[in-house]
Design an enzyme around this catalytic site. Sequence first.
Site, PDB file in Angstrom:
ATOM      1  N   VAL A  15       1.266  -1.379   0.083  1.00 48.17           N
ATOM      2  CA  VAL A  15       0.280  -0.029  -0.290  1.00 48.17           C
ATOM      3  C   VAL A  15       0.924   0.803  -0.267  1.00 48.17           C
ATOM      4  CG1 VAL A  15      -1.631   0.807   1.819  1.00 48.17           C
ATOM      5  CG2 VAL A  15      -2.191  -0.644   1.249  1.00 48.17           C
ATOM      6  N   ASN A 203     -15.014  -4.346   2.443  1.00 47.15           N
ATOM      7  CA  ASN A 203     -14.406  -5.810   1.947  1.00 47.15           C
ATOM      8  C   ASN A 203     -16.031  -6.797   2.488  1.00 47.15           C
ATOM      9  OD1 ASN A 203     -12.792  -4.892   0.768  1.00 47.15           O
ATOM     10  ND2 ASN A 203     -10.827  -4.965   2.487  1.00 47.15           N
ATOM     11  N   PHE A 244     -17.967  -9.299  -8.681  1.00 43.09           N
ATOM     12  CA  PHE A 244     -17.841  -9.786  -7.682  1.00 43.09           C
ATOM     13  C   PHE A 244     -18.820 -11.080  -7.393  1.00 43.09           C
ATOM     14  CE2 PHE A 244     -14.051  -8.824  -5.129  1.00 43.09           C
ATOM     15  CZ  PHE A 244     -13.695  -7.857  -5.723  1.00 43.09           C
ATOM     16  N   LEU A 245     -18.865 -11.694  -9.108  1.00 44.31           N
ATOM     17  CA  LEU A 245     -20.425 -12.830  -8.861  1.00 44.31           C
ATOM     18  C   LEU A 245     -19.349 -13.777  -9.561  1.00 44.31           C
ATOM     19  CD1 LEU A 245     -24.073 -11.192  -9.701  1.00 44.31           C
ATOM     20  CD2 LEU A 245     -23.077 -12.363  -7.528  1.00 44.31           C
ATOM     21  N   CYS A 255      -7.117  -9.422   1.943  1.00 42.47           N
ATOM     22  CA  CYS A 255      -7.392  -8.143   3.191  1.00 42.47           C
ATOM     23  C   CYS A 255      -8.771  -9.249   3.394  1.00 42.47           C
ATOM     24  CB  CYS A 255      -7.848  -7.268   2.089  1.00 42.47           C
ATOM     25  SG  CYS A 255      -6.175  -6.579   1.452  1.00 42.47           S
TER      26      CYS A 255
HETATM   27  C1  UGA Z   1      -9.685  -6.232  -1.939  1.00 48.42           C
HETATM   28  C2  UGA Z   1     -10.102  -5.377  -1.908  1.00 48.42           C
HETATM   29  O1  UGA Z   1     -11.393  -5.812  -3.367  1.00 48.42           O
HETATM   30  C3  UGA Z   1      -9.931  -3.845  -2.503  1.00 48.42           C
HETATM   31  O2  UGA Z   1     -10.821  -2.713  -2.735  1.00 48.42           O
HETATM   32  C4  UGA Z   1      -9.460  -3.489  -0.741  1.00 48.42           C
HETATM   33  O3  UGA Z   1      -8.385  -2.354  -1.012  1.00 48.42           O
HETATM   34  C5  UGA Z   1      -8.356  -4.422  -1.025  1.00 48.42           C
HETATM   35  O4  UGA Z   1      -8.508  -6.227  -0.635  1.00 48.42           O
HETATM   36  C6  UGA Z   1      -7.380  -4.350   0.530  1.00 48.42           C
HETATM   37  O5  UGA Z   1      -8.517  -4.122   1.782  1.00 48.42           O
HETATM   38  O6  UGA Z   1      -6.395  -3.916   0.885  1.00 48.42           O
HETATM   39  P1  UGA Z   1      -7.084  -8.139  -2.824  1.00 48.42           P
HETATM   40  O7  UGA Z   1      -7.653  -8.487  -1.752  1.00 48.42           O
HETATM   41  O8  UGA Z   1      -6.283  -7.461  -3.668  1.00 48.42           O
HETATM   42  O9  UGA Z   1      -8.250  -6.740  -2.922  1.00 48.42           O
HETATM   43  O10 UGA Z   1      -8.198  -8.465  -3.989  1.00 48.42           O
HETATM   44  P2  UGA Z   1      -9.428  -8.828  -4.727  1.00 48.42           P
HETATM   45  O11 UGA Z   1      -9.693  -8.666  -6.461  1.00 48.42           O
HETATM   46  O12 UGA Z   1     -11.063  -7.977  -4.447  1.00 48.42           O
HETATM   47  O13 UGA Z   1     -10.429 -10.356  -5.010  1.00 48.42           O
HETATM   48  C7  UGA Z   1      -9.558 -11.169  -3.377  1.00 48.42           C
HETATM   49  C8  UGA Z   1     -10.687 -12.255  -3.622  1.00 48.42           C
HETATM   50  O14 UGA Z   1     -11.555 -12.942  -4.052  1.00 48.42           O
HETATM   51  C9  UGA Z   1      -9.206 -13.713  -4.401  1.00 48.42           C
HETATM   52  O15 UGA Z   1      -8.923 -14.765  -4.135  1.00 48.42           O
HETATM   53  C10 UGA Z   1     -10.294 -13.105  -5.451  1.00 48.42           C
HETATM   54  O16 UGA Z   1      -9.722 -14.609  -6.398  1.00 48.42           O
HETATM   55  C11 UGA Z   1     -11.556 -13.681  -4.965  1.00 48.42           C
HETATM   56  N1  UGA Z   1     -12.785 -13.595  -5.884  1.00 48.42           N
HETATM   57  C12 UGA Z   1     -12.830 -12.565  -6.275  1.00 48.42           C
HETATM   58  C13 UGA Z   1     -13.637 -14.627  -6.065  1.00 48.42           C
HETATM   59  O17 UGA Z   1     -13.554 -15.498  -5.791  1.00 48.42           O
HETATM   60  N2  UGA Z   1     -15.128 -14.021  -6.960  1.00 48.42           N
HETATM   61  C14 UGA Z   1     -15.261 -13.120  -7.567  1.00 48.42           C
HETATM   62  O18 UGA Z   1     -15.485 -12.568  -8.193  1.00 48.42           O
HETATM   63  C15 UGA Z   1     -14.285 -11.455  -7.181  1.00 48.42           C
END
Ligand code: UGA
Length: 425
Positions: A15, A203, A244-245, A255
Amino acid sequence: MAEKEPIGVIGVGWVGLVTAACFAELGHEVWARDIVEEKIESLSRREVPIHEPGLPELVTRNEARLHFTTDMAETLAHARLLFVCVDTPPTYSGDADLSRVEAVLGELGDSSDHAVVMKSTVPVGTGRSIQRRRPGTGYVSNPEFLKEGSAVEDFMHPDRVVIGAEDASEQFADRVQALYDPLDAPVVRTDVPSAEMIKLASNAFLATKISFINEIANVSEELGADVTEVARGMGLDERIGPRFLQAGIGYGGSCFPKDVQALKQLAGNTGYHFQLLTSVIEVNELQKRRTIGKLQKHLGSLAGKQVALLGVAFKPNTDDIREATSLVLSGRLAGEGASVRVYDPVAARRADGLLAGAQIAESALDALDGADAAVLVTEWPEFRELDWAGAVKERMRTPLVVDGRNFLDRASLVAAGFTYEGIGR
Ligand code: UGA
């Protein structure tokens, strides 16, 4: 043109580095301070220690404005707004560990010229408690919403900027808000606890969305629906939205697991049982393990079977393996007596020693050589590009694919003679 406000960034992790580089790109002088000397030395040589698209270019391009240092006094001398970007990892109890935040506060002194701008994710109530202990100093909550793998893009094009401040700190909040003016994003000015809650609730809500669609996927498998079609149809409702679906083998990363747990814990500390989040966590843990059942359905006992895990990182475009499903899966597969070979284009070296008994392969094809099954864990584009019908099929002992992210081309895999198991279809 008014002179740009110099900025301090305390804690140059993921960050902190993105924040420092992006503010430098917006024209600010930035003093980025960390206690780890080797990190500061390598950053001073413009070597970026993390895999984040676009970041090395920003660091190089803004070389003249980015000052990496271990010296807090130097940082305080140049900058009045101090963006605190240190880690707040979970403790064994699930609460956030604020020891690094406390260490920073201990070094800042009590000058009324300086303001803490909190980017680290902290429990709701932390800001007010810090303000009580440091009367006369500025405090602004400015949570980050960056996603790993697209953090630079997210910083430059935020959906919103959240700024929480109260009383005498409002003047610092105005200055923080001015920094974001060039980004032309909606700004939410609010009180400090609400700003802190916006971060955790966002989150937790996104994690809830994922666990929800994963349960729809599991039920769809039983009832003959295809979750990708279901998500497409649901997502067109503006109240729901398409993002996110994506059903899969569970969310990971540094996170969501931490913040969902922290919010649940925070509620618990007030005597409130956050029923929904308890289920969100449980669904996610079960989802990570469902792959084992899918493999057993086709292979029977997994003892002596060879399984290739494609992907180690918790998602593509990052080398982060924190709370990655690959870690749980390799352990469970080893427990079932399978031998596991894993491949990841960037994250494998981080995983060495953490993937219970698994062998790290040099390439996807190497991991797939002689495999009874392939499990796609991370949707790296190169896995879609593999010659599945040719080189892959020749190498595998059994043409079985569990596509943990519904990412591969199901129709062509089936046409090539693979047994294909997706998630919820
Ligand atoms: C997440 C949030 O999206 C950010 O907005 C936030 O700033 C960050 O945490 C944080 O708190 O610092 P991040 O952990 O980098 O970001 O990644 P994401 O893209 O959100 O994915 C998180 C997890 O969810 C991954 O394992 C991804 O594969 C999974 N995911 C995401 C799904 O299984 N399905 C989805 O539709 C989207």
